[in-house]
Design an enzyme around this catalytic site. Sequence first.
Site, short mmCIF file in Angstrom:
data_model
loop_
_atom_site.label_atom_id
_atom_site.label_comp_id
_atom_site.label_asym_id
_atom_site.label_seq_id
_atom_site.Cartn_x
_atom_site.Cartn_y
_atom_site.Cartn_z
N ASP A 70 0.85 -1.19 0.00
CA ASP A 70 0.00 0.00 0.00
C ASP A 70 0.88 1.23 0.00
O ASP A 70 1.90 1.28 0.71
CB ASP A 70 -0.93 0.04 1.21
N GLU B 201 0.81 5.55 0.17
CA GLU B 201 0.11 6.81 0.40
C GLU B 201 0.90 7.91 -0.30
O GLU B 201 2.13 7.93 -0.23
CB GLU B 201 -0.01 7.11 1.90
N HIS C 11 -5.99 4.43 5.72
CA HIS C 11 -5.11 5.34 5.01
C HIS C 11 -3.77 5.53 5.71
O HIS C 11 -3.01 6.44 5.38
CB HIS C 11 -5.79 6.69 4.72
N ASP D 10 -3.39 -0.44 6.19
CA ASP D 10 -4.09 -0.86 4.98
C ASP D 10 -3.41 -2.06 4.33
O ASP D 10 -4.09 -2.95 3.79
CB ASP D 10 -4.18 0.29 3.98
#
Length: 221
Positions: free
Chosen positions: A24, A26, A182, A187
Site C-alpha cells: 500500500d 500513500e 489510510h 491498509d
Amino acid sequence: MFIYKDINYAINNRFRGFYPVVIDIESAGFQADTDALLEIAIVTLKMNKSGWLKIDDRLHFHIIPFKGSIIKAESVAFNKIDPFNPLRGAVSEKNALKNIFKLVRKKININKCRKGILVAHNANFDHNFLMAASKRVGNLNNPFHPFTTFDTAALSGLIFGQTVLAKACKLAGIPFDTNQAHSALYDTIQTAYLFCELVNRWKRLGGWPPNSSHRKKTDEI
C-alpha cells in the site's frame, strides 16, 4: 474436506512462479510521475504444506518527497500526512526501495519463484507509483512484474460484491478500523488478510487445485 497429496502446494506452483507481495502506498496526489510518494508498506506471504496462504514479514517506511515533487493539499488532508513533520522519521525513496526490493528478492529465492507480483487494493494506483519511484532511483534491480498485478478490489467485487476495502474486509470476517485507514501499514496488513482469505476461500470451496476430481483424495490432516 480433503487435500490432494500428489499436488505441489508450494507458493511458486500456486501463482505460476510469481511471488505475491502486498503493498500500500500513500501519496500527495494521483500522478505517479509528479506527485510525492509519502509512505509505503509491504507484507510478504507464505504458503504452508497444505496450501493455505498466510502472512509472513512486513516492512514500512515514511518517505521524503522527491526533489521537485508536487504535494496536493487535498491529498495530504485526506490521508492526514504532514510530509515535512520531522517526527515521521522519513527516508529517501532510494533507501526504502533498496530495503523493500532486497526482502522481496530474498523471498523470491527462498520460494523458488521467478518474479514478484504486486498485490494491492486498486492495484493500478500502487503499481504506477512503485514503478515511477523505481525509475527515479535507477531501478535497483526491481523484482516486480512490470505490468501484472493482483487487485483485491476486483477480486472482492467478484467474491463479495464489494470493492471498498473496509466493506470487503467486513464481509470476509476481517476487522477493519476506519480510524486507522489510510495508514500504509494498516491498509497493507488488512489487504494482506483479505487476499489470503480470498485465495483460501477459493481453495475451501473446491476451486483449487483445478481439474482435481480425478486425483487421489485423502482425509485432510
